[in-house]
Structures are given as structure tokens and as C-alpha cells.
Design a protein around this motif. Structure first.
Motif, mmCIF file in Angstrom:
data_model
loop_
_atom_site.group_PDB
_atom_site.id
_atom_site.type_symbol
_atom_site.label_atom_id
_atom_site.label_comp_id
_atom_site.label_asym_id
_atom_site.label_seq_id
_atom_site.Cartn_x
_atom_site.Cartn_y
_atom_site.Cartn_z
ATOM 1 N N LEU A 40 1.045 -1.019 -0.102
ATOM 2 C CA LEU A 40 -0.085 0.204 0.109
ATOM 3 C C LEU A 40 0.747 1.221 -0.223
ATOM 4 N N ALA A 41 1.888 1.012 0.973
ATOM 5 C CA ALA A 41 2.880 2.701 1.232
ATOM 6 C C ALA A 41 3.885 2.485 -0.093
ATOM 7 N N ALA A 42 3.573 1.398 -1.083
ATOM 8 C CA ALA A 42 4.589 1.353 -2.287
ATOM 9 C C ALA A 42 3.411 1.819 -3.613
ATOM 10 N N MET A 43 2.371 1.844 -3.807
ATOM 11 C CA MET A 43 1.501 1.705 -4.533
ATOM 12 C C MET A 43 1.044 3.256 -4.895
ATOM 13 N N TRP A 44 0.724 3.894 -3.475
ATOM 14 C CA TRP A 44 0.753 5.638 -3.171
ATOM 15 C C TRP A 44 1.927 5.696 -3.604
ATOM 16 N N LEU A 45 3.601 6.509 -2.513
ATOM 17 C CA LEU A 45 4.583 6.418 -2.957
ATOM 18 C C LEU A 45 4.947 6.401 -4.147
ATOM 19 N N SER A 46 4.896 5.728 -4.868
ATOM 20 C CA SER A 46 5.032 5.963 -6.347
ATOM 21 C C SER A 46 4.394 6.412 -7.682
ATOM 22 N N ASP A 47 3.509 6.635 -6.821
ATOM 23 C CA ASP A 47 2.195 8.294 -7.164
ATOM 24 C C ASP A 47 2.848 9.275 -7.503
ATOM 25 N N ILE A 48 3.408 9.441 -6.000
ATOM 26 C CA ILE A 48 3.257 10.664 -4.712
ATOM 27 C C ILE A 48 5.023 10.988 -5.840
ATOM 28 N N LEU A 49 6.008 10.316 -5.571
ATOM 29 C CA LEU A 49 7.192 11.123 -5.273
ATOM 30 C C LEU A 49 7.448 11.306 -6.952
ATOM 31 N N PRO A 50 7.510 10.239 -7.631
ATOM 32 C CA PRO A 50 7.782 11.242 -9.022
ATOM 33 C C PRO A 50 7.240 12.554 -9.530
ATOM 34 N N ALA A 51 5.687 12.605 -8.812
ATOM 35 C CA ALA A 51 5.487 13.749 -8.903
ATOM 36 C C ALA A 51 6.078 14.608 -8.263
ATOM 37 N N LEU A 52 6.776 14.318 -6.904
ATOM 38 C CA LEU A 52 7.214 15.359 -6.461
ATOM 39 C C LEU A 52 8.700 15.666 -7.236
ATOM 40 N N GLY A 53 9.277 14.523 -7.802
ATOM 41 C CA GLY A 53 10.661 15.563 -8.944
ATOM 42 C C GLY A 53 10.603 16.334 -9.878
ATOM 43 N N ALA A 54 9.102 15.793 -10.718
ATOM 44 C CA ALA A 54 9.150 16.676 -11.768
ATOM 45 C C ALA A 54 8.233 17.782 -11.212
ATOM 46 N N GLY A 55 7.810 18.082 -10.562
ATOM 47 C CA GLY A 55 7.340 19.510 -10.170
ATOM 48 C C GLY A 55 5.628 19.473 -10.846
ATOM 49 N N THR A 56 5.279 18.172 -10.208
ATOM 50 C CA THR A 56 3.849 17.628 -11.295
ATOM 51 C C THR A 56 2.825 17.434 -10.092
ATOM 52 N N LEU A 57 1.489 17.377 -10.202
ATOM 53 C CA LEU A 57 0.328 16.633 -9.182
ATOM 54 C C LEU A 57 0.576 15.155 -9.673
ATOM 55 N N PRO A 58 -0.080 14.494 -8.822
ATOM 56 C CA PRO A 58 0.024 12.803 -8.654
ATOM 57 C C PRO A 58 -0.639 12.544 -9.782
ATOM 58 N N SER A 59 -0.960 11.690 -10.534
ATOM 59 C CA SER A 59 -2.022 10.973 -10.867
ATOM 60 C C SER A 59 -3.540 11.631 -10.639
ATOM 61 N N ALA A 60 -2.743 10.412 -9.361
ATOM 62 C CA ALA A 60 -4.616 10.290 -8.998
ATOM 63 C C ALA A 60 -5.186 11.639 -8.436
ATOM 64 N N ILE A 61 -4.444 12.655 -8.318
ATOM 65 C CA ILE A 61 -5.172 14.222 -7.716
ATOM 66 C C ILE A 61 -5.545 15.083 -8.970
ATOM 67 N N GLU A 62 -4.679 14.552 -10.230
ATOM 68 C CA GLU A 62 -5.233 15.240 -11.140
ATOM 69 C C GLU A 62 -6.493 14.560 -11.645
ATOM 70 N N GLN A 63 -7.188 13.333 -11.503
ATOM 71 C CA GLN A 63 -7.922 12.464 -12.034
ATOM 72 C C GLN A 63 -9.301 12.965 -10.876
ATOM 73 N N LEU A 64 -8.968 12.803 -9.829
ATOM 74 C CA LEU A 64 -9.719 12.963 -8.435
ATOM 75 C C LEU A 64 -10.135 14.166 -7.711
ATOM 76 N N GLY A 65 -9.021 14.609 -7.020
ATOM 77 C CA GLY A 65 -8.998 15.905 -6.919
ATOM 78 C C GLY A 65 -8.590 15.847 -5.058
ATOM 79 N N ALA A 66 -9.326 16.108 -4.425
ATOM 80 C CA ALA A 66 -9.539 16.033 -3.399
ATOM 81 C C ALA A 66 -9.410 14.634 -2.037
ATOM 82 N N GLU A 67 -9.895 13.892 -3.171
ATOM 83 C CA GLU A 67 -10.993 12.490 -2.240
ATOM 84 C C GLU A 67 -8.920 11.285 -2.684
ATOM 85 N N ALA A 68 -8.366 11.752 -3.567
ATOM 86 C CA ALA A 68 -7.200 10.809 -3.675
ATOM 87 C C ALA A 68 -6.229 11.910 -2.412
ATOM 88 N N ALA A 69 -6.056 12.809 -2.452
ATOM 89 C CA ALA A 69 -5.418 13.326 -0.940
ATOM 90 C C ALA A 69 -5.981 13.161 -0.007
#
Length: 271
Positions: free
Chosen positions: A151-180
Motif C-alpha cells: 500500500l505504501a509503495a502504491m501511493w508513493l510510486s504516484d507521489i514521489l515521481p510527481a514531487l520530482g517533476a513538480g507536477t500533481l500525482p496522477s490520482a489527484i489530477e483525476q480525482l482531486g481532493a478525494e485522492a489527497a
């Protein structure tokens, strides 16, 4: 074993059943109850349906058996309360404000404090004795640890690359506040709970048996919710990455199997 809920816990559980049923029925059948747009509305309706058809009956049945002194019933009751806490936290913090808002607050509070009270009053030593020897501890602890890491790897694999690229994680782009919200609850509460329970169970500590059983029942109840939401998202054309798709569906479904076998080894009557 002190397996029977006290009067306050019974009354609180009955209130949860009544309020949860009311909330789900209003959500499913009252026009304009939710303020969310059509795409998000389908996801909430899917949650309402699963809570009403599965969550409420399981809580009611487990409460009935727990009041009769069933050890198995008590563990299922605790797991059901954990499920209700998880679900109504989402409604209270993510669902747009509507006329049932105070109902969500009441459900969140009742579920949380009944779970705490019920857990604190559980005779962990007696439950551990009932399970010890019959439960393949290494297998169950391994599953819980794998679920925590996965579970940790699943969400971190979405969050960490986005932090490195300065973009939003894909789940937040698609679902907004619910993903956060999901990131916070899963990474901040569920992952540590799974990891701690796995460690305690591996070492055969008495509370490890209690929390492992409750978490397995929780996972079994979350499985149909996640499956229903995933089906709705795929039907609505939302792209879901393979790691998130597998990580969302497979561990909870395995939790159904592990929960069933765990409960089966516990005595069904008072002890």
C-alpha cells in the motif's frame, strides 16, 4: 473473555446502524442529496450501495453475536467498526456539504469512539490463547506486512515521481481532493496499523491477534467498496495505472480469504 459489548457500545452501534442506513438510503434515492457532479456522484452511490448492502448487515450480525459472548463475533464487530470509521471519515471530510452533514459527523465520532472503547475492553490475552497454536502466525503476519509495504509503495510510486517533476500525482489530477484524503488516511493510519499488527503478530504478542483479526475483517469489507469504485472509474473512462489497479483490488480480496480463515479458528461461543 470479556467478549460482550457494554450498554454504551451496544447503543452506539445501533445508532451507527440507524444513521448509516438513513444516510445511504438518502444518498441513493433522494434527488439532489449530493452536490457532486455526475462522475463523482456515481462513485459515492457505489459506496452507499456497498455500505448499505454489506457493511450495515455485517455490523448488525457481528454485534448480535458479540452481545452473546462470541469471541468470533467480537473480532468481526471490531473489524466492522474499523470499516465504518474509515468510510464515514471519507464522507465527513470529502463529500461536499449537504443537509446530512451532522449525520456524517455523528457517524464518524460514534464509529471512532466505539472502536476505541471496544478495543480497549477486549481481553487480548484470552483471544490470543484462543488463536495461538491454531493460527499460522508467520503466514498471517507476512500477509499484513506485505499489505503495508504494498500500500505504501502504491501511493508513493504516484507521489514521489510527481514531487520530482513538480507536477500533481496522477490520482489527484483525476480525482482531486478525494485522492489527497486517501493518501493521508492510508499512509498516515492504515499503513502503520498494518505494519504494527504484523510485527506484534509475528512476535505472538496478545494485541497482535486482536488487531490482526480486526484489520482482516476491515480489509474484507473494504474489498467490495474498492471493487465497485474501480468498476465505476473504468466505466467512466478514468485511466488507472496497473500498480494502483492491482494494489487497490488484490490485497483487499485476499483479505476476504484471510479474514474468513482467521474467524473460523476462533470459538463462536463465549469463553
Amino acid at each position: 473473555m470479556n467478549a460482550s459489548p457494554n450498554r454504551w457500545e451496544v447503543a452506539s452501534s445501533v445508532a451507527i446502524l440507524a444513521l448509516a442506513s438513513t444516510s445511504c438510503l438518502l444518498g441513493l434515492f433522494r434527488d439532489g442529496h449530493y452536490a457532486e457532479p455526475a462522475g463523482e456522484l456515481l462513485r459515492i452511490h457505489a459506496q452507499d450501495a456497498v455500505v448499505l448492502v454489506i457493511g450495515v448487515p455485517v455490523l448488525a450480525i457481528s454485534l448480535l453475536y458479540a452481545t452473546r459472548g462470541s469471541v468470533r463475533g467480537r473480532v468481526a464487530w471490531l473489524g466492522s467498526l474499523a470499516f465504518m470509521t474509515y468510510m464515514w471519515t471519507h464522507y465527513a471530510f470529502v463529500v461536499a456539504y449537504n443537509e446530512f452533514f451532522l449525520g456524517y459527523v455523528a457517524l464518524f465520532a460514534l464509529s471512532t469512539f466505539t472502536l476505541i472503547s471496544g478495543s480497549a475492553r477486549t481481553d487480548a490475552a484470552a483471544l490470543g490463547e484462543a488463536a495461538r497454536g491454531a493460527l499460522p502466525v508467520r503466514v498471517y503476519a507476512g500477509f499484513l506486512a506485505t499489505a503495508a509495504v504494498g500500500l505504501a509503495a502504491m501511493w508513493l510510486s504516484d507521489i514521489l515521481p510527481a514531487l520530482g517533476a513538480g507536477t500533481l500525482p496522477s490520482a489527484i489530477e483525476q480525482l482531486g481532493a478525494e485522492a489527497a484524503y486517501t493518501y493521508v488516511v492510508d499512509l498516515g493510519v492504515l499503513v502503520p496499523a498494518l505494519a504494527i499488527s504484523a510485527r506484534w503478530l509475528w512476535r505472538e504478542r496478545r494485541w497482535g491477534y486482536v488487531f490482526a483479526g480486526a484489520l482482516l475483517v476491515f480489509a474484507a469489507l473494504v474489498a467490495p467498496v474498492l471493487t465497485a469504485i474501480t468498476v465505476v472509474d473504468l466505466y467512466g473512462g478514468i485511466e488507472i495505472s496497473a500498480p494502483i489497479l492491482v494494489g487497490t483490488i488484490v490485497p483487499p480480496l485476499l483479505g476476504v480469504v484471510f479474514a474468513g480463515t482467521y474467524l473460523a479458528i476462533l470459538p463462536s461461543d463465549a469463553s
